[in-house]
Scaffold this active site. Sequence first.
Site, short mmCIF file in Angstrom:
data_model
loop_
_atom_site.label_atom_id
_atom_site.label_comp_id
_atom_site.label_asym_id
_atom_site.label_seq_id
_atom_site.Cartn_x
_atom_site.Cartn_y
_atom_site.Cartn_z
N ASN A 1 -4.58 12.45 -11.92
CA ASN A 1 -5.24 12.93 -13.13
C ASN A 1 -4.82 14.39 -13.32
O ASN A 1 -4.26 15.01 -12.41
CB ASN A 1 -6.77 12.76 -13.05
CG ASN A 1 -7.37 13.51 -11.89
OD1 ASN A 1 -7.13 14.69 -11.69
ND2 ASN A 1 -8.17 12.81 -11.09
N GLY B 1 -8.33 4.64 -7.91
CA GLY B 1 -7.05 3.94 -7.86
C GLY B 1 -6.07 4.55 -6.88
O GLY B 1 -6.43 4.98 -5.78
N VAL B 2 -4.80 4.58 -7.30
CA VAL B 2 -3.72 5.12 -6.47
C VAL B 2 -4.01 6.57 -6.09
O VAL B 2 -3.83 6.98 -4.94
CB VAL B 2 -2.37 5.01 -7.21
CG1 VAL B 2 -1.27 5.78 -6.49
CG2 VAL B 2 -1.96 3.55 -7.37
N ASP B 3 -4.48 7.36 -7.05
CA ASP B 3 -4.76 8.77 -6.82
C ASP B 3 -5.77 8.96 -5.69
O ASP B 3 -5.54 9.73 -4.75
CB ASP B 3 -5.27 9.40 -8.12
CG ASP B 3 -5.36 10.91 -8.09
OD1 ASP B 3 -4.67 11.54 -7.26
OD2 ASP B 3 -6.10 11.46 -8.93
N TYR C 1 -5.93 3.19 -16.79
CA TYR C 1 -5.47 3.81 -18.04
C TYR C 1 -5.09 2.78 -19.11
O TYR C 1 -4.71 3.15 -20.21
CB TYR C 1 -4.33 4.78 -17.78
CG TYR C 1 -4.80 6.13 -17.23
CD1 TYR C 1 -6.11 6.36 -16.84
CD2 TYR C 1 -3.91 7.17 -17.11
CE1 TYR C 1 -6.53 7.58 -16.34
CE2 TYR C 1 -4.32 8.41 -16.62
CZ TYR C 1 -5.63 8.61 -16.24
OH TYR C 1 -6.03 9.83 -15.75
N GLY D 1 -3.26 0.63 -14.41
CA GLY D 1 -4.60 0.36 -13.91
C GLY D 1 -5.65 0.77 -14.92
O GLY D 1 -5.68 0.28 -16.05
N ASP E 1 0.87 -1.17 0.00
CA ASP E 1 0.00 0.00 0.00
C ASP E 1 0.91 1.23 0.00
O ASP E 1 1.56 1.52 1.00
CB ASP E 1 -0.88 -0.03 1.25
CG ASP E 1 -1.77 1.19 1.39
OD1 ASP E 1 -1.63 2.17 0.62
OD2 ASP E 1 -2.61 1.17 2.32
N ILE E 2 0.95 1.94 -1.11
CA ILE E 2 1.87 3.07 -1.25
C ILE E 2 1.61 4.16 -0.22
O ILE E 2 2.51 4.91 0.13
CB ILE E 2 1.83 3.61 -2.69
CG1 ILE E 2 3.10 4.41 -3.00
CG2 ILE E 2 0.55 4.40 -2.96
CD1 ILE E 2 3.34 4.65 -4.47
#
Length: 173
Positions: free
Chosen positions: A23, A31-33, A125, A123, A9-10
């Site tokens: 984005n 997602g990550v963002d 994208y 992901g 988990d970043i």
Amino acid sequence: MQISAHLGDITTERVDAVVNAANSSLSGGGGVDGAIHRAAGPALLQECRQVRATVWPDGLPVGEAVATGAGDLPARWVVHTVGPDRHRGQTDPELLASCFRRSLEVADAVGARSVAVPAVSAGIYGWDPAVVADVAVAAVRASAERARTVQEVRFVLFSPQVLAEFERALDPD
């Protein structure tokens, strides 16, 4: 430069800088963002709005990167980069490489020694994780020659399949 990959988990990485697969609006998303924005709290969105108001009023371009503070994350900085979206016809691997290259340049410029990096564009994208791994590892290795402060890059990946591709790219033998 030490380069590694692991499943994780970043948002919980204890590093100086975390790279966000953002984005162009820098306003959070999926997602990550989304995970980074949720974990960082409202201070991150406030800093992103300031960046939009002063530096990138039309949004952060694909392949570019910018740093903000990290809010409530254990990191000091978040380096936001916008990956190319294959679903929108953004299929040039150089755009993808630029995300990783510019992220490390920005992390280096703020003085980060350790950086956690996701599989940008692998992901929603639509990029093949094998391609992302090859491009990311090559870009980071090439950037190592120019880095002044960055000593460690950790690819922090969201699935065992993506991790396997990064492990392959890091050790192709």
